[in-house]
Design a protein around this motif. Structure first.
Motif, PDB file in Angstrom:
ATOM      1  N   THR A  65     -11.744  22.035 -50.272  1.00  0.00           N
ATOM      2  CA  THR A  65     -10.492  21.946 -51.022  1.00  0.00           C
ATOM      3  C   THR A  65      -9.513  22.972 -50.496  1.00  0.00           C
TER       4      THR A  65
ATOM      5  N   ASP B 102     -18.156  17.757 -58.970  1.00  0.00           N
ATOM      6  CA  ASP B 102     -16.796  17.476 -58.541  1.00  0.00           C
ATOM      7  C   ASP B 102     -15.842  17.880 -59.653  1.00  0.00           C
ATOM      8  N   GLY B 103     -14.913  18.792 -59.345  1.00  0.00           N
ATOM      9  CA  GLY B 103     -14.020  19.268 -60.388  1.00  0.00           C
ATOM     10  C   GLY B 103     -14.822  19.862 -61.531  1.00  0.00           C
TER      11      GLY B 103
ATOM     12  N   THR C 274     -13.567  13.127 -59.947  1.00  0.00           N
ATOM     13  CA  THR C 274     -12.636  13.484 -61.014  1.00  0.00           C
ATOM     14  C   THR C 274     -11.180  13.156 -60.709  1.00  0.00           C
ATOM     15  N   ALA C 275     -10.849  12.809 -59.464  1.00  0.00           N
ATOM     16  CA  ALA C 275      -9.451  12.493 -59.138  1.00  0.00           C
ATOM     17  C   ALA C 275      -9.028  11.207 -59.840  1.00  0.00           C
ATOM     18  N   GLY C 276      -7.789  11.198 -60.357  1.00  0.00           N
ATOM     19  CA  GLY C 276      -7.327  10.024 -61.084  1.00  0.00           C
ATOM     20  C   GLY C 276      -8.133   9.847 -62.354  1.00  0.00           C
TER      21      GLY C 276
ATOM     22  N   THR D  76      -9.605   9.479 -54.699  1.00  0.00           N
ATOM     23  CA  THR D  76      -8.364  10.235 -54.798  1.00  0.00           C
ATOM     24  C   THR D  76      -7.599   9.618 -55.963  1.00  0.00           C
ATOM     25  N   ASP D  77      -6.366  10.066 -56.180  1.00  0.00           N
ATOM     26  CA  ASP D  77      -5.572   9.471 -57.256  1.00  0.00           C
ATOM     27  C   ASP D  77      -5.297   7.999 -57.004  1.00  0.00           C
TER      28      ASP D  77
END
Length: 255
Positions: free
Chosen positions: A54, A118-119, A149-151, A182-183
């Motif tokens: 990251t 993740d996150g 966790t993205a989006g 990803t988002d």
């Protein structure tokens, strides 16, 4: 392949993405230009269990310790999973110890069989946990293998793929082992199929290799790998593959 340390050079290095690959022989560094897999080499020899990246940072979980971007040990001890929650590094050990690193390690919990981080989500044999302050809380599901966790948060479990809405909601049926997002984009894999999210639906995607995908990462393109060392890349117009000659692949990360 004459040597796994031999570099494969493919010309102009401008516009390349460096992908880090955790393998049983060490951390490999793979240079990818668009969907062309070029130069690759072993950057650090170890038994790498996981790798996360990251904002210019990399962390590696190894049998000996957690390593930073320079492959220096961070005095955690043996680790099976790593991830980033914002700027903080999270690591899990084979004994279940889960800890946060921000200049020093602070233990958060003891969880059985951590599979992925993740996150603020942690996938374990008992389901999904969420990091909360200096501890964790169970947020549902069973036998979670991976989280993203993205989006909209996603979880890959033994009995399906789930998205987090008003609780965990069914996204796709199957024995899922991998999910990454990803988002805008999301991919997931079972032991015998690979899926891409198309709008709100998941559809099976065709790959040029038959082996199951063990992880997916994102940079200028999308990258995937199999346990036996096939490395795949796409920029949206089909997948290309190249074999790295490395086995025991477990994870990918882009710094």
């Amino acid at each position: 392949m004459s040597s796994i340390d031999e570099k494969r050079v493919y010309g102009d290095r401008k516009g390349t993405t460096t992908v880090y690959v955790a393998t049983e022989l060490g951390v490999a560094r793979v240079e990818v230009s668009a969907d062309i897999v070029g130069e690759f080499s072993i950057a650090h020899r170890c038994v790498a269990r996981d790798v996360a990246g990251t904002d210019g940072r990399i962390a590696v979980a190894t049998d000996e310790d957690v390593l930073d971007r320079e492959f220096a040990p961070l005095d955690f001890g043996s680790a099976v999973a790593v991830g980033f929650d914002g700027d903080d590094l999270i690591a899990a050990g084979p004994d279940g110890r889960l800890a946060r690193y921000d200049d020093r390690w602070r233990e958060l919990a003891s969880l059985d069989d951590v599979r992925a981080i993740d996150g603020d989500l942690v996938a374990t044999a008992d389901g999904v946990y969420r990091l909360s302050g200096d501890g964790v809380r169970h947020v549902g599901l069973d036998d979670a293998r991976d989280v993203a966790t993205a989006g909209v948060p996603l979880a890959a479990t033994a009995d399906g793929l789930y998205r987090l809405g008003n609780g965990w909601m069914d996204a796709a049926a199957g024995d899922f082992r991998v999910v990454s997002a990803t988002d805008e984009r999301a991919y997931a894999a079972t032991g015998d199929a690979f899926f891409v999210r198309d709008g709100d639906e998941w559809r099976e995607a065709s790959l040029p290799v038959a082996e199951p995908v063990v992880d997916v990462a994102f940079g200028d393109g999308v990258y995937a790998a199999t346990e036996s060392g096939a490395f795949l890349a796409t920029v949206g117009d089909g997948w290309r593959s190249r074999h790295l000659g490395l086995t025991g692949v477990s994870a990918l990360a882009v710094r």
